[in-house]
Scaffold this motif. Sequence first.
Motif, PDB file in Angstrom:
ATOM      1  N   UNK A  20       0.811  -1.216   0.000  1.00 26.74           N
ATOM      2  CA  UNK A  20       0.000   0.000   0.000  1.00 26.74           C
ATOM      3  C   UNK A  20       0.850   1.274   0.000  1.00 26.74           C
ATOM      4  N   UNK A  21       1.919   1.281   0.775  1.00 26.96           N
ATOM      5  CA  UNK A  21       2.677   2.519   0.945  1.00 26.96           C
ATOM      6  C   UNK A  21       3.228   3.087  -0.358  1.00 26.96           C
ATOM      7  N   UNK A  22       3.835   2.285  -1.230  1.00 25.02           N
ATOM      8  CA  UNK A  22       4.311   2.868  -2.492  1.00 25.02           C
ATOM      9  C   UNK A  22       3.188   3.502  -3.316  1.00 25.02           C
ATOM     10  N   UNK A  23       1.992   2.917  -3.256  1.00 28.46           N
ATOM     11  CA  UNK A  23       0.857   3.498  -3.980  1.00 28.46           C
ATOM     12  C   UNK A  23       0.515   4.868  -3.423  1.00 28.46           C
ATOM     13  N   UNK A  24       0.526   4.979  -2.094  1.00 19.75           N
ATOM     14  CA  UNK A  24       0.220   6.262  -1.457  1.00 19.75           C
ATOM     15  C   UNK A  24       1.283   7.297  -1.796  1.00 19.75           C
ATOM     16  N   UNK A  25       2.545   6.904  -1.724  1.00 15.30           N
ATOM     17  CA  UNK A  25       3.636   7.838  -2.039  1.00 15.30           C
ATOM     18  C   UNK A  25       3.571   8.302  -3.481  1.00 15.30           C
ATOM     19  N   UNK A  26       3.216   7.397  -4.391  1.00 14.45           N
ATOM     20  CA  UNK A  26       3.097   7.769  -5.799  1.00 14.45           C
ATOM     21  C   UNK A  26       1.946   8.753  -6.000  1.00 14.45           C
ATOM     22  N   UNK A  27       0.846   8.535  -5.276  1.00 10.97           N
ATOM     23  CA  UNK A  27      -0.276   9.473  -5.339  1.00 10.97           C
ATOM     24  C   UNK A  27       0.166  10.850  -4.866  1.00 10.97           C
ATOM     25  N   UNK A  28       0.865  10.911  -3.741  1.00 12.71           N
ATOM     26  CA  UNK A  28       1.328  12.207  -3.224  1.00 12.71           C
ATOM     27  C   UNK A  28       2.203  12.919  -4.244  1.00 12.71           C
ATOM     28  N   UNK A  29       3.049  12.167  -4.906  1.00 11.00           N
ATOM     29  CA  UNK A  29       3.936  12.768  -5.904  1.00 11.00           C
ATOM     30  C   UNK A  29       3.129  13.301  -7.088  1.00 11.00           C
ATOM     31  N   UNK A  30       2.145  12.514  -7.542  1.00 13.52           N
ATOM     32  CA  UNK A  30       1.322  12.963  -8.674  1.00 13.52           C
ATOM     33  C   UNK A  30       0.545  14.230  -8.341  1.00 13.52           C
ATOM     34  N   UNK A  80     -11.392   9.970  -4.895  1.00  5.34           N
ATOM     35  CA  UNK A  80     -10.097  10.127  -4.236  1.00  5.34           C
ATOM     36  C   UNK A  80      -9.520   8.782  -3.792  1.00  5.34           C
ATOM     37  N   UNK A  81     -10.352   7.903  -3.239  1.00  5.85           N
ATOM     38  CA  UNK A  81      -9.845   6.603  -2.824  1.00  5.85           C
ATOM     39  C   UNK A  81      -9.241   5.847  -4.013  1.00  5.85           C
ATOM     40  N   UNK A  82      -9.935   5.900  -5.138  1.00 10.69           N
ATOM     41  CA  UNK A  82      -9.435   5.249  -6.340  1.00 10.69           C
ATOM     42  C   UNK A  82      -8.146   5.878  -6.840  1.00 10.69           C
ATOM     43  N   UNK A  83      -8.019   7.181  -6.691  1.00  9.72           N
ATOM     44  CA  UNK A  83      -6.794   7.852  -7.127  1.00  9.72           C
ATOM     45  C   UNK A  83      -5.620   7.505  -6.219  1.00  9.72           C
ATOM     46  N   UNK A  84      -5.885   7.301  -4.939  1.00  7.78           N
ATOM     47  CA  UNK A  84      -4.811   6.961  -4.011  1.00  7.78           C
ATOM     48  C   UNK A  84      -4.323   5.532  -4.244  1.00  7.78           C
ATOM     49  N   UNK A  85      -5.257   4.604  -4.389  1.00  4.87           N
ATOM     50  CA  UNK A  85      -4.891   3.185  -4.422  1.00  4.87           C
ATOM     51  C   UNK A  85      -5.068   2.520  -5.787  1.00  4.87           C
ATOM     52  N   UNK A 113     -10.321  -5.306   5.764  1.00  3.80           N
ATOM     53  CA  UNK A 113     -10.955  -4.057   6.172  1.00  3.80           C
ATOM     54  C   UNK A 113     -11.335  -3.275   4.925  1.00  3.80           C
ATOM     55  N   UNK A 114     -12.592  -2.922   4.837  1.00  6.62           N
ATOM     56  CA  UNK A 114     -13.124  -2.271   3.639  1.00  6.62           C
ATOM     57  C   UNK A 114     -12.632  -0.838   3.495  1.00  6.62           C
ATOM     58  N   UNK A 115     -12.530  -0.388   2.253  1.00  7.72           N
ATOM     59  CA  UNK A 115     -12.335   1.038   1.963  1.00  7.72           C
ATOM     60  C   UNK A 115     -13.561   1.570   1.234  1.00  7.72           C
ATOM     61  N   UNK A 116     -14.707   0.879   1.438  1.00  8.46           N
ATOM     62  CA  UNK A 116     -15.905   1.204   0.678  1.00  8.46           C
ATOM     63  C   UNK A 116     -15.885   0.463  -0.644  1.00  8.46           C
ATOM     64  N   UNK A 117     -17.062   0.236  -1.189  1.00 11.26           N
ATOM     65  CA  UNK A 117     -17.164  -0.537  -2.433  1.00 11.26           C
ATOM     66  C   UNK A 117     -17.590   0.315  -3.623  1.00 11.26           C
ATOM     67  N   UNK A 118     -18.058   1.518  -3.362  1.00  6.71           N
ATOM     68  CA  UNK A 118     -18.442   2.435  -4.440  1.00  6.71           C
ATOM     69  C   UNK A 118     -18.061   3.862  -4.036  1.00  6.71           C
ATOM     70  N   UNK A 119     -17.662   4.700  -4.994  1.00  7.43           N
ATOM     71  CA  UNK A 119     -17.656   4.469  -6.443  1.00  7.43           C
ATOM     72  C   UNK A 119     -16.467   3.634  -6.939  1.00  7.43           C
TER      73      UNK A 119
END
Length: 209
Positions: A20-30, A80-85, A113-119
Amino acid sequence: MSNRRTGLILDFGGVLTSPLLPAVLAFEQREGLPQGACLTALYKDKEGVRITSDLERGVVSQNEWNEFAGRMLDVPADNLMGRIFGTLRPEPLLIDAAAAARRAGIKVAILSNSVGLTPWDLYAGYELERLYDVVVISEQHLMRKPDRELFEVTLKLMDLPAEQTVFVDDTEAYVQAAKPLGIAGVHNQDPKQTVATLSELLGVDLTAS
């Protein structure tokens, strides 16, 4: 009588996916955010921790979380959740190991642990209902790891005693939370090592294709 464990419980994000962490770091950079902005805003801030826990329990929606996180990070809330992960990818070593375990007669469950299923649906494309014996998504039970009751729900659906199961998670605190029930725990930090450890615990070569 064999003492071989006959059940395997797997976390999803960070176990069946890339970390998960590299995905978050890449989002922050973008997004042009400082490194660590998400951690500070969402996992160290008291209100951020609360709303994320509520999301995992199904108390708030992903859209509500997106709106909150967007304000905290000063970025657009849309998906936003989709953009982060969204850059997470399948982890083939553990997906293949789970399939090998099932072929050997071991029941395999997902406990996530869910992050929500929609959108945005974290689980889309992974065919969880087809490929695993039991699927427990926290929001559907109004609980979250490390709640003891959520582990108990998983064991009941697997129809196995805790002592017959192994649990894998990339969050060490959740692995520790499962141990008092009698569940063996594996903290996933390196997929290759995790597969080797599981092969030993389950008495099955999970590297076999």
